[in-house]
Motif scaffolding. Structure first.
Motif, short mmCIF file in Angstrom:
data_model
loop_
_atom_site.label_atom_id
_atom_site.label_comp_id
_atom_site.label_asym_id
_atom_site.label_seq_id
_atom_site.Cartn_x
_atom_site.Cartn_y
_atom_site.Cartn_z
N LEU A 53 -4.53 -6.27 -2.41
CA LEU A 53 -3.75 -5.06 -2.66
C LEU A 53 -3.40 -4.93 -4.16
O LEU A 53 -3.43 -3.82 -4.71
CB LEU A 53 -2.47 -5.05 -1.81
CG LEU A 53 -1.59 -3.82 -1.97
CD1 LEU A 53 -2.34 -2.54 -1.58
CD2 LEU A 53 -0.32 -3.93 -1.12
N LEU B 246 -6.58 -3.63 -5.81
CA LEU B 246 -6.84 -2.24 -5.44
C LEU B 246 -5.82 -1.29 -6.09
O LEU B 246 -6.17 -0.23 -6.60
CB LEU B 246 -6.79 -2.07 -3.91
CG LEU B 246 -7.95 -2.67 -3.13
CD1 LEU B 246 -7.61 -2.79 -1.65
CD2 LEU B 246 -9.21 -1.81 -3.30
N CYS C 236 -6.37 1.75 -8.71
CA CYS C 236 -5.86 3.11 -8.44
C CYS C 236 -4.91 3.56 -9.55
O CYS C 236 -4.87 4.74 -9.92
CB CYS C 236 -5.14 3.15 -7.09
SG CYS C 236 -6.25 2.95 -5.70
N LEU D 42 -10.99 4.20 -2.14
CA LEU D 42 -10.25 3.09 -2.74
C LEU D 42 -8.78 3.15 -2.30
O LEU D 42 -8.17 2.13 -1.96
CB LEU D 42 -10.35 3.20 -4.27
CG LEU D 42 -10.06 1.96 -5.08
CD1 LEU D 42 -11.07 0.87 -4.78
CD2 LEU D 42 -10.09 2.30 -6.57
N ARG D 43 -8.24 4.37 -2.29
CA ARG D 43 -6.85 4.55 -1.89
C ARG D 43 -6.68 4.24 -0.40
O ARG D 43 -5.69 3.63 0.02
CB ARG D 43 -6.40 5.98 -2.17
CG ARG D 43 -6.41 6.34 -3.64
CD ARG D 43 -6.85 7.78 -3.88
NE ARG D 43 -5.92 8.77 -3.39
CZ ARG D 43 -4.94 9.30 -4.11
NH1 ARG D 43 -4.80 8.95 -5.37
NH2 ARG D 43 -4.16 10.21 -3.61
N LEU E 73 -8.51 2.18 1.35
CA LEU E 73 -8.61 0.73 1.50
C LEU E 73 -7.28 0.07 1.10
O LEU E 73 -6.80 -0.85 1.78
CB LEU E 73 -9.76 0.21 0.61
CG LEU E 73 -10.24 -1.21 0.88
CD1 LEU E 73 -10.71 -1.38 2.31
CD2 LEU E 73 -11.40 -1.56 -0.06
N ALA E 74 -6.70 0.56 0.01
CA ALA E 74 -5.41 0.01 -0.44
C ALA E 74 -4.35 0.20 0.64
O ALA E 74 -3.56 -0.71 0.92
CB ALA E 74 -4.98 0.69 -1.74
N MET E 75 -4.34 1.37 1.28
CA MET E 75 -3.33 1.63 2.31
C MET E 75 -3.56 0.74 3.54
O MET E 75 -2.60 0.24 4.14
CB MET E 75 -3.36 3.11 2.72
CG MET E 75 -2.84 4.07 1.68
SD MET E 75 -1.12 3.75 1.25
CE MET E 75 -1.26 3.05 -0.36
#
Lengths: 157, 496
Positions: A51, A54, A58, B166-167, B169-171
């Motif tokens: 995380l 990532l 982001c 990507l977002r 996956l992050a969530m």
């Protein structure tokens, strides 16, 4: 930097901090056990590191496009939003004192009458009706012991 | 098999069973309408009422509550973007958008039709393949379960828009990370609880969902300037022939996916609904409409979660292993009536088993008859001005959350995640991967720990399990496929 990391960027920065902190704490739980098997800290470590990476990616993406996509909301609506959120907080803090039903009945009345500027009598009627329906369904029918607070009104099953 | 089914319908079609089936479906629908009160709570709350019934009648009524509550959850998902259960989360994505376009009646109708069709498909599959599927499910070990969960997460991440993968996956990873809060199932060690007793059992995901979806949506709508009341004409609320024909394939695919995943203990309706939505977003002709009110986006997950709910009874009845939380409560009911689920149940009590399976079909007919005419009427709720509506949504959300565990901790969770949900909506962060990560997180970790134990700490044991390997490869393809596909034409252009 403060000017760069705002809005969505701040969310990702917060997530980087949260994930790094959780991954760091995972070592205290034991990442592996004696036989080399997965320990309680393994998943928090792996997911925390993943995380963090990532979120950092982001964060970079959002900083790059931030200048191009700056959307301004109506300040009046934003003020209303935070007023409602504040009233929710007040209602929750009132629960130990007035009980659940009274606190949330007052919330419905306050939001309808003062935030949404509906006429006082219909707003009071709706608040009272909502409180009675919730009392009938949750307290009487489902026997949910809603907190009665210091006043002990309509709660505790 | 056909004889068994005829016997089952014979047992289910008595006036008493039909009456209690109807009561169960109706009570379930009403319970599902209340935020936080899903099928598990509904079955648990009404279980004592059935103690004086015949076992088959009691089980028929409890099963009616189960799928009635799922449909009730769908109604709130569509109308006010408040899913009653995790399995309805994905329905809220397109269902709510349809409602905002004045098509709430169509969304609710297709959910009822899809559920009915799924009941037929799953009944046929149950009749034909329940025992072999039960055996197949028994062959699914921790590595296979782990693979299925990774596939579910990969699917939900893959249907985030290209720039948002990507977002997404992050969530999903954030959901898994948050699911590690609480007592570790393998060792009993508390993690990230800071000495708080309420956190020992982890973050309650239904309360998190209520916060993210209901309160987050309300706060977002206030910022947007409040959603205008929907003043659709009554005939606009009815489903059209074109919408029905668009949904046929989605219902068929959703039903099969739901059945297959519902047979696996633990996988359940939630994964099925997410996976069905993901598949539909890939194969549908109207995939560009997904997220903006595509009817297939309601038909597929609704069919899947209903088929999965029915198929959940395969491991419950044939193996004595509950397929999900509600079937776990129903398993308790079986024990209360002196019925021992297991491989011998089909042989020893065929009337009870087939009567119950036949009642799924009858219950879904009732659900359809009840809800097709009611769908446009439910949709009329959207005519109420939002200024009156949202304080009521807030109150029912908080009281619903309180009633799950009867504590104020639940209410504070809703409050905090309401704020999180608002910011997620504001910055367009996908909520579905976060919810799925949180829901499957504990199961995911359990399967991971068991896989590690099977391999003596060596996770490459997965490479020796063909089914798990294929499912993992499929998940990898879903995640990396779109990026690889984009690279191919570029390379071709470069070589030309």
């Amino acid at each position: 930097m403060r000017g760069l990391i705002r809005g969505e960027g701040a969310v990702w920065a917060l997530l980087v901090c949260l994930s790094v902190a959780m991954a760091g704490a995972s070592f205290g739980y034991g990442v592996t056990k004696d036989g080399g098997e997965i320990g309680p800290g393994f998943l928090p470590l792996v997911s925390g590191v993943a995380l963090a990476l990532l979120s950092a990616a982001c964060l970079l993406q959002s900083v790059r496009r931030q200048a191009a996509e700056r959307e301004e909301a109506d300040p009046g609506r934003v003020r209303t939003l935070w007023t409602v959120f504040g009233l929710l907080l007040v209602a929750l803090l009132l629960v130990p004192l007035t009980g659940f039903l009274v606190a949330f009945g007052l919330l419905v009345f306050a939001v309808s009458a003062f935030v949404e500027k509906q006429p006082l009598v219909p707003a009071a009627g709706i608040a009272a009706a909502a409180t009675l329906v919730i009392y009938a369904v949750f307290v009487l029918f489902l026997a949910v012991p809603l907190p009665g607070g210091l006043l002990g009104i309509g709660g505790d099953g | 098999m056909l004889d068994n089914l005829i016997m089952g319908f014979g047992a289910a079609l008595t006036p008493a069973n039909l009456l209690w089936c109807f009561v169960g479906v109706l009570a379930g629908t009403v319970i599902g309408l209340l935020p936080g009160l899903g099928s598990t709570t509904g079955v648990a709350v009404l279980l004592p009422l059935t103690l004086s019934f015949e076992p088959l009648t009691a089980l028929i009524m409890l099963a009616g509550i189960y799928y009635g509550a799922q449909y009730g959850g769908t109604i709130t998902s569509v109308l006010i973007s408040t899913p009653g259960e995790a399995a309805s989360v994905v329905t809220a994505i397109d269902g709510y958008q349809m409602a905002r376009k004045g098509r709430a009646g169509a969304a609710l109708s297709i959910a009822a039709i899809g559920s009915f069709a799924a009941a037929i498909v799953s009944l046929v599959l149950l009749v034909a393949m329940a025992p072999p599927f039960a055996e197949l499910a028994l062959g699914f070990g921790p590595p296979e379960n782990l693979a299925v969960m990774v596939l579910g997460l990969a699917t939900i991440v893959s249907f985030s828009s290209a720039g948002g993968r990507l977002r997404g996956l992050a969530m999903a990873v954030l959901g898994i990370l948050l699911a590690t809060v609480g007592v570790d199932a393998a060792t009993g060690l508390p993690r990230y609880t800071f000495g708080d007793v309420d956190l020992l059992s982890g973050l309650p995901f239904v309360q998190v969902m209520i916060g993210l979806f209901a309160v987050g949506e309300v706060l977002f709508q206030i910022r947007q300037g409040a959603a205008a009341p929907i003043r659709a004409r009554f005939k606009d609320l009815m489903i059209t022939k074109a919408e029905l024909s668009r949904s046929t394939g989605a219902i068929a695919r959703g039903s099969v996916i739901g059945y297959l995943l519902g047979c696996l203990p633990g996988a359940g309706s939630t994964l099925a609904s997410f996976l069905a939505y993901g598949v539909e977003k890939r194969v549908s002709r109207n995939r560009h409409e997904f997220g903006q009110g595509a009817i297939e986006g309601v038909a597929a997950p609704e069919s899947a979660n209903n088929a999965a709910a029915n198929a959940n009874f395969v491991p419950t009845l044939a193996l004595g292993i509950p397929g999900g939380a509600t079937t776990a409560v129903l398993l308790g009911a079986f024990m209360m009536y002196g019925i021992q689920p297991g491989p011998l149940l089909f042989e020893e009590q065929p009337e009870l088993v087939w009567g119950l399976l036949a009642s799924f079909f009858l219950g879904n007919v009732m659900l359809l008859v009840l809800n097709l005419p009611l769908a446009p009427m439910f949709a009329q709720l959207l005519r109420i001005p939002y200024g009156y509506m949202y304080p009521l949504i807030l109150v029912t959300s908080f009281v619903g959350a309180y009633s799950i565990d009867n504590n104020m901790f639940s209410v504070w969770v809703v409050f905090v995640f309401g704020l999180v949900g608002y910011f997620m909506k504001k910055f367009d962060l996908p909520m579905a991967p976060l919810v799925l990560g949180l829901v499957v997180g504990a199961l995911f970790e359990k399967a991971l720990v068991q896989t590690s134990a099977m391999g003596g700490g060596d996770l490459t044991i997965i490479l020796t399990r063909p089914i798990a390997l294929v499912v993992f490869l499929l998940a990898a393809l879903l995640l990396a496929g779109p990026t690889l596909l984009k690279l191919i034409p570029r390379r071709q252009k470069e070589t030309v």
